[in-house]
Each structure stands twice: as structure tokens, then as C-alpha cells.
Write an enzyme that holds these catalytic residues in place. Sequence first.
Site, mmCIF file in Angstrom:
data_model
loop_
_atom_site.group_PDB
_atom_site.id
_atom_site.type_symbol
_atom_site.label_atom_id
_atom_site.label_comp_id
_atom_site.label_asym_id
_atom_site.label_seq_id
_atom_site.Cartn_x
_atom_site.Cartn_y
_atom_site.Cartn_z
ATOM 1 N N GLY A 141 0.831 -1.198 0.000
ATOM 2 C CA GLY A 141 0.000 0.000 0.000
ATOM 3 C C GLY A 141 0.861 1.242 0.000
ATOM 4 C CB CYS B 39 5.210 -4.137 0.193
ATOM 5 S SG CYS B 39 6.026 -2.552 -0.106
ATOM 6 C CE1 TYR B 40 0.658 0.904 5.423
ATOM 7 C CE2 TYR B 40 -0.693 -1.075 5.653
ATOM 8 C CZ TYR B 40 -0.406 0.232 6.015
ATOM 9 O OH TYR B 40 -1.167 0.858 6.970
ATOM 10 C CG HIS C 155 5.844 -5.740 -4.493
ATOM 11 N ND1 HIS C 155 4.558 -5.576 -4.033
ATOM 12 C CD2 HIS C 155 6.508 -4.592 -4.202
ATOM 13 C CE1 HIS C 155 4.437 -4.363 -3.492
ATOM 14 N NE2 HIS C 155 5.599 -3.750 -3.579
ATOM 15 C CD GLU D 166 2.955 -8.600 -5.340
ATOM 16 O OE1 GLU D 166 2.646 -7.421 -5.093
ATOM 17 O OE2 GLU D 166 3.732 -9.261 -4.626
ATOM 18 C CG ASP E 43 -7.714 -4.263 -23.337
ATOM 19 O OD1 ASP E 43 -7.150 -5.362 -23.511
ATOM 20 O OD2 ASP E 43 -7.175 -3.316 -22.741
ATOM 21 C CE LYS F 225 -3.532 -5.131 -22.574
ATOM 22 N NZ LYS F 225 -4.473 -4.310 -23.382
#
Length: 640
Positions: free
Chosen positions: A67, A94-95, A180, A182, A238, A397
Site C-alpha cells: 500500500g 511490503c506494507y 513483491h 507477485e 481489449d 492483458k
Amino acid sequence: RRISSVGMGVQSDDPVSEKVVILDAGAQYGKVIDRRVRELRVECDLLPLDTPAHKLAAYSAIIISGGPQSVYDTDAPKYDCEIFQLGVPVLGICYGMQLLSYAHGGKVERKARREDGVFHVALEPDCALFKGLGASTQVLLTHGDSLGALPAGFRVASTSGEIVAAIECAQRRMYGVQFHPEVDLSVDGTAILRNFLLGVCGLSGAYSMQSREESAIEYIRSTVGDKQVLVLVSGGVDSSVCAALLNRALGAERVVALHIDHGFMRHEESNGVVEALQALGLRLEVLDASSEFAAATTEVDGKLSPPLREVTSPEIKRKIIGDTFMRVTQELVEKRGLKADDVYLAQGTLRPDLIESASSLISSNAAVIKTHHNDTQLVRQLREQGRIIEPLADYHKDEVRELGLQLGLPLHLVSRQPFPGPGLAIRVLCTDKPYRTPEHAKMSEKLQAACDARPALGIFPALLPCRTVGVQGDGRSYSYLAALSAEGEPDDHWAELLELAREIPCQVHQVNRVVYVLGSPLREEPTQITPTLLQPDALEQLRAADHIVTHVLTQFNLLRSLAQVPVVLFPVSFGVQGARAIGIRAFITRDFMTGTPALPGKDLPFEALRELSKRILAEVPGISRVALDITAKPPATTEW
């Protein structure tokens, strides 16, 4: 509101075994965590950080996201401290790691050194998170705060120099990582998440998602009922997939497909869009609204903005374009005699769009990185009225490309490089005066020092008199563009130049983007700009340069290997009266939330780079220099 890992709807509160909850503290990567968990075949929900602990009792584990705020701030996101007493495994990212430490009596503080980029961290191999990974790994760190003192019962499990990069309390199955895992930039990130979910939590990884296409079609049919749907088709991946999905769900007779030419399309783009989509059986109506867009205004903070052709703020440009799209759409509805109450507006909005726009559909905490043209305040009002459907809002995406192929769209269409809905309008950096802050001299000294630390490169650095949008510490920044240059061709030094570009924003906090200026070195710092607005001369310069880049990428077969190559017109004259410059951002990414610059000689052939520069300078009047963007995301956003 709970965002499910399947479909677009709101989940029930029935307990589900082996289900993980992600508590969102406002991370720009919140949905990427969700996606990584799904890829490991574990079901998950994304909920606000302040969700009461009693509502989380049915979950097998808790992941707390990153965050943009500090845990010690008075306006820090609220949380229920009882979540740490539920007896389930916890992973703070992280946060989330800082909150885990802070909630248990640890100290969190802002240190002199912040980290924004990819770094090597040392690992404690006996930590369950790092099982099988060895002594070190490469990760994405993007933070200003760091741990100052550990809470009782926790130990350090990873370090980045003197900074704590991971902590654990194995007895209580509580873990925190400052980086991170992820994102793609963290090399062993998926393995770390697998170790947590399947190892620490003991989950089976047997979750099988139902067909994404069937789920999306059911969402469309149940939402729309017997009404018609209007879809704005830009020609990008998209909106094209969204239109094809609507066609599959409802049939062509109930889909009104509109292509609005706002005057910011690429070379021959509109004609190509019409031909490609009509070949798919989609009835496409084309409206030339270029004059209306140029003169358009909108209300910003209670005040009427100038016309779009006079605006310099990137945020206001996006808002005007987004609101004008809506107004033009409303006019079309009325012209066709369609009653607004009987028509839904469909958009190809993706999950990353909503995350970066801090949409409440995703999180009540997320910081605004940029306003997306299809997520403006006006669009949000329509959404609150229940008149907008976004069948791709749970997709990233690469998932959209897969869906497009499932729907029968041709490979060349779904593999096209992304092009933003506002088009070239957001790739022209508009300004009417040079950008210079009171800290300019101090920042220049720091930039010079960072470059002097690598004397073999012979770098001539400069803070350019314009600024770009970035994302630093999970929040939006709008700051200096730094330029590097040197004598001769840097063919043997590109890898080191990219390392330097990674280090600079960490040491010079007011810089969020670094470019290498091709050609002769910048022996003096540029101080002048050519006033630039969304006027025909600037747009034609950019359109011509963009067309050359597309041609060269095609020639060298790079359109698919490079995920995205935005071409930008920026107003620095580089000593040539009335001239502007072209920036090229050759970008590699899989999730479009993070990414790395293409490495010349590896991802981008030297011959292609030289051809790009040579042709742009020779064929586009009024362009003085060509620069290659060598910044990762973060700290630089994909678009400037």
C-alpha cells in the site's frame, strides 16, 4: 464488496475450504497477487483491509497486500488487530510486512535510503518461504519505510544490504516480505508464494476455475436482460475482445458497436479497425469526432477546464477525453432514438485499469497512479446507476488475449501491441514552460554522483526541463525525467546502463524515469522547451514517428517479443530552436503491472535501434533527438 476469483459477481458468505483471503491495503499490485494465487490453483477473495476478523474465520490463510501509506500515519488504513489471533497463516507483502511487524510491537521508520527497483536479497535457506531457493534471489523492492526493530518472536529471514527484506515467526506461521513476490520482476516470486500456500498453509492446489468465457457470458446476459448494449471499439485488443464477447453473448442485432475517431489515432488506424472488425461480422459505425474532442472541456474540482487543445496536465487530458467519450456516446444514443434507460454501455476495462485508477470496484484504499479514460468520475456515476457493464473487469492483458482466441478472433488482432484509448493524446507531453524545482541543483549533484560511481561509462547526465508520470512506493509521482548520454555507441555497456537507470531513482528521489539520448553527448544540461499542446503540428510529428517505429518493429519481427513500445513526443529542444524530441519505450512484461526495459543487443537488435533513430531524424521534421527509455516499471509507468 468481495471480488471473486471467478466471474464478475459478488460471492456468497458460505465457508469454502482451502480458500485464501487477500486483504487490500491499497496496493497497485493487489489484483496481481490474486492472479498469482489463482495460477497456483488456490481459490481466493480480495477484500478491504478493514474487513472485521469474524468475517475471515472461514479462510485458510490471510495475505496482506502492499500500500502507498505509512503504518504510523494518522490516516493509515484501518484494520482489525484480531485478524492476527485467528490462528491461520499470514503473509504480509511490503506494507503488509510492516503492518505485521507494527501490530506486534515492531518499529517501522523512514530511512535515508529508499528502494525502487530490482535488487538481490540474501535469504535464510531454512525459512519455509525460501525452501529450495538457495542463498539469494532477485526481487522487486519499492518502499520508503523500513523495519527499524523486530517484534518479539520474529527473526530476520532476508536482507537487502542493511535493510530487512523478510521476517518470520515460524511457530505462529506468520511471514512478511518487504519485496513483491507477485510480480514478474521477482524471479522466484511464484516459488515463494507456492511455498507459502502449499507448504506453510498445507493447501492442496487442486482448485479448478470454471470457464472464464462462460462466466463472462452469463454475467452479460444476467445484467443486460433484453436490452441493447453499446460498445465503444477503439481497435485495441481489449475493446475488440469485449465486442466479440458481446456478439457471442447477445447476437449482433443487440450490439451497437461504435468506433469514435477522436483525432488521436495512429497512421491509418481507423481504416484498419473498420476492416478488421467488419471481417468478424461486427456491424461497426464510425464517427469522426476529432473537432469536438479538440474543443472539449470538462469540470475538474468544481471548475471548468480549458479546451483539450490547450491543456498541459496529463490527468486533465485523460479526464476530458474520458468524459467526452461519454458525451459523444450519449448523443449517439439520442440520435438513434434509443432510450438511455434501455441501453447499457459496455467497456473493455481490465483489472489493472481499475487498480491504477483506485476504483472502489477493486479497493477503497488504492492510490491513483493515473486516471484511465474509461474510469473517469462520469463513468463511475454511470456505473453507480447500473448502466455500465465491464465483462473483462476480472481479466489481465494476457488472459484477454487467450479469451480473444477462444472467441475466434485472429491471432494478429489479439497479439497487437496495446494502444491506449486516449491514443496519441497521452503520448504528447504537453507543457508551456520548462520544469525546474528549487531542489534542482541538489538533485543534479546527486545525479552526477550516481553516474560518477561508474566512471567506465563516461556518462554525461542531465535533468531535463520536463516531467513524467511514475509510480513510487505504491503511489503516483509526477517528476523529473533524467537523461544519460556518452561518446560513441554504448553497445558494450547497455546492461550496465540499465543497472544505472535502476539505481538513479533510489538515490535521486525526484527522478522517476531515465532515458538514454542517442547520438552525441549532452555536454550542457538542456534548459529550454518548445511549448507543446495537442495541436496538429505536434500530433503529426508523433504520428509520423510512431508509424516509423511500427514499420521497423515489423521489419525486425519484434511486434510480439516486445510487449509494448509506446512512442512519445516530449518538448525538450536540445538546443535546436522550435524542435522537440522522440522517446521510445521498448518494454517487456507479462502482467502489464510491472516490467523491464528491453536490453539493446538482446531484446532489441542494435541494427533496429540505429534504424529507428536514423529514420526518425531524417523523415520527421522538427525532431532534434531520439531517446530510449531504459527505466523499469516501477518507478516509471508504461506511458509517460
